[in-house]
Write a protein that holds these residues in place. Structure first.
Motif, PDB file in Angstrom:
ATOM      1  N   ALA A  12       0.830  -1.196   0.000  1.00 26.99           N
ATOM      2  CA  ALA A  12       0.000   0.000   0.000  1.00 26.99           C
ATOM      3  C   ALA A  12       0.866   1.248   0.000  1.00 26.99           C
ATOM      4  O   ALA A  12       2.011   1.214  -0.424  1.00 26.99           O
ATOM      5  CB  ALA A  12      -0.928  -0.024   1.206  1.00 26.99           C
ATOM      6  N   ALA A  13       0.329   2.344   0.509  1.00 29.14           N
ATOM      7  CA  ALA A  13       1.048   3.618   0.463  1.00 29.14           C
ATOM      8  C   ALA A  13       2.434   3.487   1.071  1.00 29.14           C
ATOM      9  O   ALA A  13       2.595   2.893   2.139  1.00 29.14           O
ATOM     10  CB  ALA A  13       0.243   4.663   1.216  1.00 29.14           C
ATOM     11  N   SER A  44       2.978   4.081   4.785  1.00 27.24           N
ATOM     12  CA  SER A  44       2.214   3.347   5.788  1.00 27.24           C
ATOM     13  C   SER A  44       3.124   2.425   6.583  1.00 27.24           C
ATOM     14  O   SER A  44       3.667   1.446   6.055  1.00 27.24           O
ATOM     15  CB  SER A  44       1.120   2.523   5.101  1.00 27.24           C
ATOM     16  OG  SER A  44       0.535   1.636   6.014  1.00 27.24           O
ATOM     17  N   ARG A  50       2.269   0.346   8.914  1.00 25.73           N
ATOM     18  CA  ARG A  50       1.668  -0.976   9.038  1.00 25.73           C
ATOM     19  C   ARG A  50       1.989  -1.834   7.825  1.00 25.73           C
ATOM     20  O   ARG A  50       2.348  -3.015   7.961  1.00 25.73           O
ATOM     21  CB  ARG A  50       0.154  -0.849   9.209  1.00 25.73           C
ATOM     22  CG  ARG A  50      -0.550  -2.190   9.450  1.00 25.73           C
ATOM     23  CD  ARG A  50      -2.040  -1.993   9.653  1.00 25.73           C
ATOM     24  NE  ARG A  50      -2.677  -3.234  10.060  1.00 25.73           N
ATOM     25  CZ  ARG A  50      -3.048  -4.210   9.224  1.00 25.73           C
ATOM     26  NH1 ARG A  50      -2.849  -4.058   7.914  1.00 25.73           N
ATOM     27  NH2 ARG A  50      -3.603  -5.304   9.699  1.00 25.73           N
ATOM     28  N   GLU A  51       1.833  -1.274   6.622  1.00 21.43           N
ATOM     29  CA  GLU A  51       2.119  -2.030   5.420  1.00 21.43           C
ATOM     30  C   GLU A  51       3.594  -2.381   5.298  1.00 21.43           C
ATOM     31  O   GLU A  51       3.942  -3.475   4.840  1.00 21.43           O
ATOM     32  CB  GLU A  51       1.651  -1.252   4.178  1.00 21.43           C
ATOM     33  CG  GLU A  51       0.144  -1.075   4.074  1.00 21.43           C
ATOM     34  CD  GLU A  51      -0.585  -2.405   4.036  1.00 21.43           C
ATOM     35  OE1 GLU A  51      -0.069  -3.356   3.424  1.00 21.43           O
ATOM     36  OE2 GLU A  51      -1.680  -2.498   4.628  1.00 21.43           O
ATOM     37  N   ARG A  52       4.450  -1.490   5.736  1.00 18.05           N
ATOM     38  CA  ARG A  52       5.891  -1.793   5.670  1.00 18.05           C
ATOM     39  C   ARG A  52       6.247  -2.910   6.639  1.00 18.05           C
ATOM     40  O   ARG A  52       7.094  -3.756   6.355  1.00 18.05           O
ATOM     41  CB  ARG A  52       6.711  -0.534   5.970  1.00 18.05           C
ATOM     42  CG  ARG A  52       6.652   0.514   4.870  1.00 18.05           C
ATOM     43  CD  ARG A  52       7.773   1.523   5.024  1.00 18.05           C
ATOM     44  NE  ARG A  52       7.815   2.070   6.372  1.00 18.05           N
ATOM     45  CZ  ARG A  52       7.599   3.372   6.659  1.00 18.05           C
ATOM     46  NH1 ARG A  52       7.300   4.226   5.696  1.00 18.05           N
ATOM     47  NH2 ARG A  52       7.673   3.796   7.883  1.00 18.05           N
ATOM     48  N   THR A 112      10.733   1.156  10.226  1.00 19.67           N
ATOM     49  CA  THR A 112       9.819   1.842  11.137  1.00 19.67           C
ATOM     50  C   THR A 112      10.398   1.818  12.545  1.00 19.67           C
ATOM     51  O   THR A 112      11.388   1.130  12.818  1.00 19.67           O
ATOM     52  CB  THR A 112       8.441   1.161  11.154  1.00 19.67           C
ATOM     53  OG1 THR A 112       8.588  -0.173  11.666  1.00 19.67           O
ATOM     54  CG2 THR A 112       7.844   1.114   9.756  1.00 19.67           C
ATOM     55  N   SER A 118       5.985   1.696  16.454  1.00 20.25           N
ATOM     56  CA  SER A 118       4.982   1.493  15.401  1.00 20.25           C
ATOM     57  C   SER A 118       4.480   0.057  15.397  1.00 20.25           C
ATOM     58  O   SER A 118       3.310  -0.208  15.114  1.00 20.25           O
ATOM     59  CB  SER A 118       5.578   1.831  14.032  1.00 20.25           C
ATOM     60  OG  SER A 118       5.909   3.189  13.950  1.00 20.25           O
ATOM     61  N   HIS A 177       0.351  -1.062  15.911  1.00 17.26           N
ATOM     62  CA  HIS A 177      -0.477  -1.750  14.925  1.00 17.26           C
ATOM     63  C   HIS A 177      -0.730  -3.220  15.246  1.00 17.26           C
ATOM     64  O   HIS A 177      -1.728  -3.781  14.770  1.00 17.26           O
ATOM     65  CB  HIS A 177       0.171  -1.641  13.545  1.00 17.26           C
ATOM     66  CG  HIS A 177       0.270  -0.242  13.032  1.00 17.26           C
ATOM     67  ND1 HIS A 177      -0.822   0.469  12.608  1.00 17.26           N
ATOM     68  CD2 HIS A 177       1.349   0.592  12.904  1.00 17.26           C
ATOM     69  CE1 HIS A 177      -0.442   1.674  12.211  1.00 17.26           C
ATOM     70  NE2 HIS A 177       0.855   1.772  12.378  1.00 17.26           N
TER      71      HIS A 177
END
Length: 243
Positions: free
Chosen positions: A10-11, A14, A16-18, A46, A50, A54
């Motif tokens: 995703a973005a 982000s 969370r996505e990383r 991150t 983080s 999440h």
């Protein structure tokens, strides 16, 4: 290979996505127990904070990463299978050609879901549940193709159910052999066995159809034995000898 690389992240910003990206890559290559939170956080770029923002635990992160992988892998496998032919037979056999492309890729490390299930003892663990749901989804897709094959070959629906289970074993067996042996052609060996299985089912359906047709058609001898053009109400000649 396209399906096994992280092309659907995703973005970029982000966290969370990383974290999910990093967890999937590291765990698929090295395993769940061998991959620590610190390694995942470092690869993701991150902060450790983080991670806890999440995910409540590493297991929760792993389960989420597998869920995302399940969606991507199934989309890839279904699309690749559909491109293999217009008949169910071609699509079923084509599944092994799709797998062979995956086996030949540099980042092939077996089935992520079988690998994960092998590391988790409890059948009720969220990670095992995700792995089981993935195999259920795969079986459902295989079943849809076996049902289509049954319609094409006049095969009994109950045999199609059994065929779908056998097919899943051939698929997972090919994956396991390819992982251990390093031979991408394990997919073609499984395909050969699968072709024999389909031929046997087609032959069985043909024999059953012929048997049913024979059972419902009067025999020639019975047909020939029927009297033709016999006068109505005429009594048969007497067998008595005339005095």
């Amino acid at each position: 290979m396209a399906t096994e690389t992280l092309t659907e992240a995703a973005a970029p910003g982000s966290a969370r996505e990383r974290l999910l990206d990093a967890a999937e890559v590291l765990i698929y290559a090295g395993g769940i127990h061998a991959t620590g939170v610190d390694a995942i956080v470092k690869k993701s770029g991150t902060a450790r904070k983080s991670f806890y923002t999440h995910f409540e635990s590493k297991d929760a992160l792993v389960a989420a990463a597998l869920e995302r992988r399940d969606e991507r892998w199934m989309n890839w496998f279904i699309a690749g299978t559909q491109l293999r032919g217009k008949t169910a037979r071609k699509r079923l056999l084509g599944m092994f050609e799709v797998l062979r492309e995956w086996f030949a890729s540099e980042d092939f490390h077996g089935c992520a879901f079988l690998n994960a299930a092998g590391e988790i003892a409890s059948a009720h663990d969220p990670i095992r549940i995700v792995a089981r749901k993935h195999k259920e989804r795969l079986l459902d897709f295989v079943r849809s193709q076996c049902d289509a094959f049954a319609a094409e070959s006049d095969m009994d629906a109950r045999r199609a159910v059994r065929l779908s289970r056998q097919w899943l074993i051939l698929l997972d067996g090919a994956i396991a052999v390819a992982l251990v042996s390093g031979e991408a052609d394990a997919a073609l060996d499984a395909q050969t066995a699968a072709r024999v299985l389909l031929d046997a089912e087609t032959s069985f359906a043909g024999e059953r159809g012929a048997s049913t047709s024979h059972a419902t058609t009067p025999s020639a001898s019975k047909t020939a034995s029927k009297p033709t053009n016999a006068p109505a109400n005429k009594r048969p000649p007497s067998r008595r000898i005339a005095p």
